[in-house]
Scaffold this active site. Sequence first.
Site, PDB file in Angstrom:
ATOM      1  N   LEU A 270       0.825  -1.207   0.000  1.00 55.90           N
ATOM      2  CA  LEU A 270       0.000   0.000   0.000  1.00 55.90           C
ATOM      3  C   LEU A 270       0.870   1.273   0.000  1.00 55.90           C
ATOM      4  O   LEU A 270       1.701   1.464   0.886  1.00 55.90           O
ATOM      5  CB  LEU A 270      -0.904  -0.005   1.253  1.00 55.90           C
ATOM      6  N   ASP A 271       0.671   2.122  -0.989  1.00 58.00           N
ATOM      7  CA  ASP A 271       1.345   3.427  -1.069  1.00 58.00           C
ATOM      8  C   ASP A 271       2.871   3.302  -1.063  1.00 58.00           C
ATOM      9  O   ASP A 271       3.585   4.173  -0.574  1.00 58.00           O
ATOM     10  CB  ASP A 271       0.898   4.347   0.081  1.00 58.00           C
TER      11      ASP A 271
END
Lengths: 288, 288, 288, 288
Positions: free
Chosen positions: D230-231
């Site tokens: 994530l990210d």
Amino acid sequence: MTQHDTLILTASCASRLGTVDAVTGYLREQSCYVADMQTFDDARAGHFFIRAEFRKPENGDFDEAAFRDGFSPRAAEFGMQWELTERSRKPNVVIMVSKFDHCLNDLLYRYRTGQLAIEIPAIISNHPDLQRLADWHHIPYYHLPVTAETKAEQEAKIWQIVQESKADLVVLARYMQVLSPELCNQLAGWAINIHHSLLPGFKGAQPYHQAYAKGVKLVGATAHYINNELDEGPIITQGIQTVDHSHYPEDLVAKGRDVECITLAKAIQYHIEKRVFMYQGKTVVLGS
Amino acid sequence: MTQHDTLILTASCASRLGTVDAVTGYLREQSCYVADMQTFDDARAGHFFIRAEFRKPENGDFDEAAFRDGFSPRAAEFGMQWELTERSRKPNVVIMVSKFDHCLNDLLYRYRTGQLAIEIPAIISNHPDLQRLADWHHIPYYHLPVTAETKAEQEAKIWQIVQESKADLVVLARYMQVLSPELCNQLAGWAINIHHSLLPGFKGAQPYHQAYAKGVKLVGATAHYINNELDEGPIITQGIQTVDHSHYPEDLVAKGRDVECITLAKAIQYHIEKRVFMYQGKTVVLGS
Amino acid sequence: MTQHDTLILTASCASRLGTVDAVTGYLREQSCYVADMQTFDDARAGHFFIRAEFRKPENGDFDEAAFRDGFSPRAAEFGMQWELTERSRKPNVVIMVSKFDHCLNDLLYRYRTGQLAIEIPAIISNHPDLQRLADWHHIPYYHLPVTAETKAEQEAKIWQIVQESKADLVVLARYMQVLSPELCNQLAGWAINIHHSLLPGFKGAQPYHQAYAKGVKLVGATAHYINNELDEGPIITQGIQTVDHSHYPEDLVAKGRDVECITLAKAIQYHIEKRVFMYQGKTVVLGS
Amino acid sequence: MTQHDTLILTASCASRLGTVDAVTGYLREQSCYVADMQTFDDARAGHFFIRAEFRKPENGDFDEAAFRDGFSPRAAEFGMQWELTERSRKPNVVIMVSKFDHCLNDLLYRYRTGQLAIEIPAIISNHPDLQRLADWHHIPYYHLPVTAETKAEQEAKIWQIVQESKADLVVLARYMQVLSPELCNQLAGWAINIHHSLLPGFKGAQPYHQAYAKGVKLVGATAHYINNELDEGPIITQGIQTVDHSHYPEDLVAKGRDVECITLAKAIQYHIEKRVFMYQGKTVVLGS
């Protein structure tokens, strides 16, 4: 509390002992809470500027007319020019465009999402091209073609629409016609133009082509009030975009769009929030 | 008038009707002209901040002690924390460095040209390298080497120099040692550190190497007050520099120097102009 | 490998099939590794530019004279103007100043820390003020006062120093005299001036005062080559600084210093890295 | 000549003598004019990257399949990964959104004005809100609501649409759902997400609220490729916006919109112009 309880008081006058207190003392007497305040004192010119956002008394006991009546004599004592505005009141903004639609598109987006708290009673254009965009936003679109011969007549219609729309502000969002001195005078100080250069550089026509010819490494945009000289009105704000040798004039046109949009939107925001004072051909922008 | 006639009054307290007037009304009574004022009201926290620059009465009739005595009870009524400062007074700033000299060189330039209106009673370093630079500016240079074993002793000497210098502010201009919790506590809120990343990203050691590993396209610098957590103190200001894939860690180190210098100088400027309020682990910076 | 093994080959000519290959093919033949390359093809003007950094063969078998001899006929075939430079060679840069020292101070810092890989054989000034700064860096300082009557003579001395210093580049780091057409011609294209405005806006004297009068919201700096028209030479790079109504001309002067320093240093860096091509009164800057 | 005559060849491989010549020599043999070229050699990793824009022979004698067949063995010799793209070919971009419409609105504007040379075969959303905006642009809108229970099924539908649309690129224009590891794997490297913080700072949910809590003076946006963390995917470009103490989280949300739009549009532009290479969890962006 909400924006409905908030007002903005702006004032300016010659510098003199007591100017701030004339405002803040009165607000205290009226039991108004000062939520945000900035002042500027131009020591060279001897001129003073103040902007105060304040909330009505919590007991709900606020009469705007009485407030004005009470403040008037104090302001008069200092020779103040002043204005009182409801924070929640959406001003009427008439937008003028030609064929380029990037600024209009951007303003309409900010309008429909509420980022820009305005009403748009009319869009005026000398071309029919942007009708569909106006329609989608349910905004009346006035197509007023113009030639050298019909200019006086066309501008008379513009002025009529501006008046009938009860416009508080006129925005020239890439309107590609030079306004007559008459219309300039009528709009002076309450019409904002976006010019696609860092004024005073590259005034007049085709600034990006001028910038290309000169080989600058930065282009920019200037939002300014209309006055009676072309591209000479008081500057509100400016933005820039770096460029290089690989950008032909048409690339500069494309590169400049975003900064034009953002610069114009910022200037309108400052204007409707009553942050901008015109003074000696320039602007004071408080709390920007 | 000159800066010698100007004072700065800053205050903060819980939000309450009359806070602004408590300041401005008093200044009016004392015949002091308000040259510049900003307020901020933190509606979430219910806290109010004000900074006013004002000029002494033109008749020269100003007694600072009396002014303070007069303001005290009014401030007390609102529970205000407040400070009064002569605009022209140059604060004593002790600078701490290690081997990197770019921030020190920049601060010394601003100091010797008067851009930064400070006195520098002492430069402290854990290395001897920057002695010559200090000497050229006729500033005492204290070389205090440090090892794990001598840290407590070294920090005691630092503290002694800071106190004997009557320092108003301590600046860590790329001082590459982690301070002990004791010294952090002693300096909390009146020592400014420059960290070479956009905090809270890349805390701790070698932030440019961390930035390289992550492949960011922007690096930056953060000036913040020291508190008792590493790189966690209230942020005063931040600056950035664009970078790309071609920058190895050592290039980022070089690229970042200018923005570190400018960011640190700006933070010191804000601090000595009394623009910065610490509050809830963050800062309010008025009129920046 | 080190910088000692790296060379820079730059070339430009009319656009024609095979220009890139003329360079890259030759480098391949010579067993030189291309570490970095950029091209630009000006489709409007039909002109081509290339810059290649390459490493000598790993076997150490490289003869610069032979390399040049081999490339010459190929370049001639395309009508190329070309230059070959050792990456590690530090060019001689003569700096000219008046009284303002911020750019000089900044350049000297970058020089003494090696950020700017140059030699400074001479600093020339029409004032004695910056002697001490030059002395500290062990650089000869030539104080050449100038009046209208002695201008020709003074400039003759400047030219003599520039020649005796074997200068590769002359930098006008806020030298506040207008050069004569003769000296401009002699320096055209290899002297860099820093002008404290966003040219072509605010040419000539006191640009910050002009900017104040106009009320702009951005000021800037322009690094450009000298040519025979005042402030009209090819622009290398430009930088900006936001300002507002509260900045008097003297504040703009102060505010602009950092951006002047950074803009000038960047232009010198581009120049000595052989990134800048002059063409049609403008510049192409490759790989900036 | 027009864009129809222009192709882009990109390649990367381990650094080795002759890499540039392998490309430029072949282009010369094929009588293709190199209009624009950049290389990058990662000296640390020993990896080489090249991007060349070239024009087909003027005699019109160009066979793309033959060109590919001819280049293949040369590329193979160097172990190059390479790609050949028609400059004028508009890639299919599937856009995923939730309720926030600013990025979508911006991309649709650039799409309909041709600034962004793409086709948009589908807009996918987990909410019905933006249907009208899609309709106005005559783009199919797929409303695929999602709950924890239906996530697998919903993502299967997304994948089906992406495939049926023959998508070249998927853009998450503020799609506010965390994708499953499966979908992340399917989209890794050819889906671009816009995250509203300067990654790696403020990952995950509500980055503006995190930024507010921390009291940062800059917020930003990061456009990056999706990968399976994530990210954490490779960053393509980042933009920033200065803020201050007066901005509550909702103000940061508003302030950040413009920079999110511009950052995302820039990343898509780089991607479709074949400027971006993914490598070791980072990106190389040539000629940006």
